[in-house]
Design a protein around this motif. Sequence first.
Motif, PDB file in Angstrom:
ATOM      1  N   ASN A 364      61.694  10.531  28.238  1.00  0.00           N
ATOM      2  CA  ASN A 364      60.808   9.554  28.870  1.00  0.00           C
ATOM      3  C   ASN A 364      61.354   9.125  30.216  1.00  0.00           C
ATOM      4  O   ASN A 364      60.623   8.914  31.161  1.00  0.00           O
ATOM      5  CB  ASN A 364      60.637   8.334  27.963  1.00  0.00           C
ATOM      6  N   PHE A 422      62.406  -1.549  17.618  1.00  0.00           N
ATOM      7  CA  PHE A 422      62.179  -0.585  18.689  1.00  0.00           C
ATOM      8  C   PHE A 422      62.882   0.733  18.386  1.00  0.00           C
ATOM      9  O   PHE A 422      62.321   1.813  18.595  1.00  0.00           O
ATOM     10  CB  PHE A 422      62.677  -1.154  20.014  1.00  0.00           C
ATOM     11  N   LEU A 426      59.330   2.195  16.869  1.00  0.00           N
ATOM     12  CA  LEU A 426      58.481   2.349  18.054  1.00  0.00           C
ATOM     13  C   LEU A 426      59.001   3.353  19.064  1.00  0.00           C
ATOM     14  O   LEU A 426      58.232   3.853  19.886  1.00  0.00           O
ATOM     15  CB  LEU A 426      58.309   0.975  18.732  1.00  0.00           C
ATOM     16  N   TYR A 430      56.539   5.675  21.242  1.00  0.00           N
ATOM     17  CA  TYR A 430      56.446   5.225  22.637  1.00  0.00           C
ATOM     18  C   TYR A 430      56.700   6.382  23.606  1.00  0.00           C
ATOM     19  O   TYR A 430      55.959   6.574  24.578  1.00  0.00           O
ATOM     20  CB  TYR A 430      57.445   4.094  22.873  1.00  0.00           C
ATOM     21  N   TYR A 433      53.809   8.843  23.503  1.00  0.00           N
ATOM     22  CA  TYR A 433      52.605   8.245  24.101  1.00  0.00           C
ATOM     23  C   TYR A 433      52.711   8.221  25.630  1.00  0.00           C
ATOM     24  O   TYR A 433      51.755   8.593  26.332  1.00  0.00           O
ATOM     25  CB  TYR A 433      52.426   6.828  23.557  1.00  0.00           C
ATOM     26  N   LEU A 442      51.902   0.057  29.839  1.00  0.00           N
ATOM     27  CA  LEU A 442      53.161  -0.297  29.182  1.00  0.00           C
ATOM     28  C   LEU A 442      54.312  -0.106  30.157  1.00  0.00           C
ATOM     29  O   LEU A 442      54.373   0.881  30.887  1.00  0.00           O
ATOM     30  CB  LEU A 442      53.380   0.579  27.952  1.00  0.00           C
ATOM     31  N   ASP A 551      46.661   1.157  25.150  1.00  0.00           N
ATOM     32  CA  ASP A 551      48.042   0.694  25.022  1.00  0.00           C
ATOM     33  C   ASP A 551      48.203  -0.278  23.863  1.00  0.00           C
ATOM     34  O   ASP A 551      49.147  -0.182  23.070  1.00  0.00           O
ATOM     35  CB  ASP A 551      48.493   0.025  26.324  1.00  0.00           C
ATOM     36  N   LEU A 555      50.430  -0.397  20.112  1.00  0.00           N
ATOM     37  CA  LEU A 555      51.287  -1.497  19.679  1.00  0.00           C
ATOM     38  C   LEU A 555      50.822  -2.062  18.344  1.00  0.00           C
ATOM     39  O   LEU A 555      51.638  -2.359  17.465  1.00  0.00           O
ATOM     40  CB  LEU A 555      51.301  -2.593  20.754  1.00  0.00           C
TER      41      LEU A 555
END
Length: 700
Positions: A364, A422, A426, A430, A433, A442, A551, A555
């Motif tokens: 990322n 997190f 997530l 994340y 995504y 985000l 987004d 979440l």
Amino acid sequence: MQSGISASKELVSQFNDLLGSPSTFGLLINIANEQLQPIQTLTSSPGSSFASNVDTLLTPHIKEKEALYIILRRYDSSPALVAVTYVPDTAPVRQKMLFASTRLTLVRELGSEHFRETIFATNAKELTSQGFEKHDAHTALDAPLTEEEKSLGEVKRAEQEAGAGTSKREIHLGTHMAMPMGEDALAALKGLAEEGGEGLVMLKVNPTTETIELVPSSSSSSNPSSIADLVQAISPSEPRFTFFRYTHTHNGSEESPILFFYTNPSSNGGRVAIKQRMLYPLMKRAVLEVASREGLNVDKKFEVEEPSEITEDGVLGELHPKAVQSRGFARPKRPGGSSSVQIHTCLTQYIPPEQKHHGTFKSNRTLDRAGHHRHHWTRETTIHQQKSPSPDPVAVLSTFYSTKDQKYLVKSVPRHSEHSFFRQDLLTPYVEYMATHPRSLLVRICDFLGASGYSLGRILRLAPSHHIVMENIMYGRGRSEAKKRGGGDNNNVDWEDWDLKPTSYFYPERDIADGALTSEATKSQLADEFHDKIRLDKEQADEFFRCLEEDTRLLAEHGAVDYSLFLVRMHTTTSTPSGSGPGQEPDAAAASSPEAVSEVVLEEVAPPTEGPSVPPGPPSWRTGIASADGKYIYRASILDFFWAKHKLQPMVMTVLIKLWNLLISKQGPMSITTTPEEYRQRFLKMCRSYVEVVGESSVE
């Protein structure tokens, strides 16, 4: 383990018996003596159906005030089991929290590969044959997709059908990425693993067909004899995965290690290059796994941007590091009066050296940057600000640092419930995504760091154990202010910002005794209010709402609440046209030209060639969107999505607020205790209320 409770030997033994006995219908499990203990085995009669077994064998064991774990045999094919967590609403609070926090441990310790699905039930009616039928009907419904998502799915299915029948092998990454590799590439990897074969294999990703392809090599570049020759063979404009057998002499003996180079040049811009930069970091790990399965063992991995960064001295230094004489502990220097400190001094006085939690997270960081090297934030930094107390009663201070170039923020994540959510729930969704949604609102999180061991500061809660590195949406403000002071060309740009959350929730500081028990300084830290409108044209508004919908859906699906919209507004006035004196309005046409204003302002506040302000195409909410009337430039980002309802601390807070509403004063939920979907809808309603579509009425 989330609650410290583990499966007992008796449970493991009876579960193995369940797996080996088709006549065993189910297994009932409880928590006793801080262990998962079996209660009873349910045995079905020959020829009985699942529905009849549920009503006759399971229903008598369901009690209104007692939580229970249930494992049922439901399917004929593997995985055949269903794990049910039954936590009735009337069960004791401690039992609710204990069962909810241990349900993942049960599946993990018994083997998640044995379970086709997990169900969380709060009512005895859900565990009847009719309840399971309703559950099946609900899961069979199609997902509520937008027209754009439906069309995208059809395109992907068509691509898969078009590629069917070719001689390729799928590369799987997690549960969401799959990319085929051609047989010629597989054969080349296998040949490189054998002594005497070609010494170089280069692979590339075809972004159109989304396949891994072998890069054809010329006769001059098929067997480079040195690192310098290798650098010449690697493309300076496109990303590459390169496997190279490096034959060299060290200490009188010849060695031939296999080296892996991942290059991702930043000099080649454009939309196609951005898509490539998203695909490559996601596929790197999968390519290495396929190479390993083909018998190719990589001795050293290198990751650089430009091929020119690869040097023979650097490679030899990594392969044969020189022994470094250890030195005694050097006490770090005090920061003194300077605002500039070494970040490792700030973080390591109480914290051991930090390490990344998740390998894919590096992907990322790579896909959004342009020329972003790790040393941009690991070197000298400047303390940016210290966050004031959060409005919730269990607040823990978060500390912010900014990098010296102001492009990135380093934020501490002190609560265990937040950084564990997190990291465990997530992080991977994340990353995947963000790789497929380059215009997402985000915030771009570039790295996630956690202490690798215990320390005095962590034990005493004096220093946080986890930090995130994220893009600074306020990047450019310092340059504007400096130009103001220096009388530069940017005297006409003013910055304002708001941290926006729905304010209709229950805030104890504000609502208990009308706020008389709380200082004004504390109440001022609650969510901001925006007393104006974001004036956009219809196309801008539609994109803004679409991004918000997508987004927040991500979440909500993972249980996040209490996030906020950080809005930045840059006020700009065009220069006074000729013929206009002081106090006169500027030319109307010039004032109403958002394109002209955007070009002038973004030239100062969003450099087009450096991260994190590189737009993924046209100007975005990351870089700046000009208002429809040309008066403002807006930036927006969704922040602070680390509070999850299913963690222990949020669950305790939810119970306390429910007791407050029941026994003392009915105030409704707080933003940290409401459900994820309810918070999402109220958040979207707030965002829509701030937008005014030019030529239409306000969006409510």
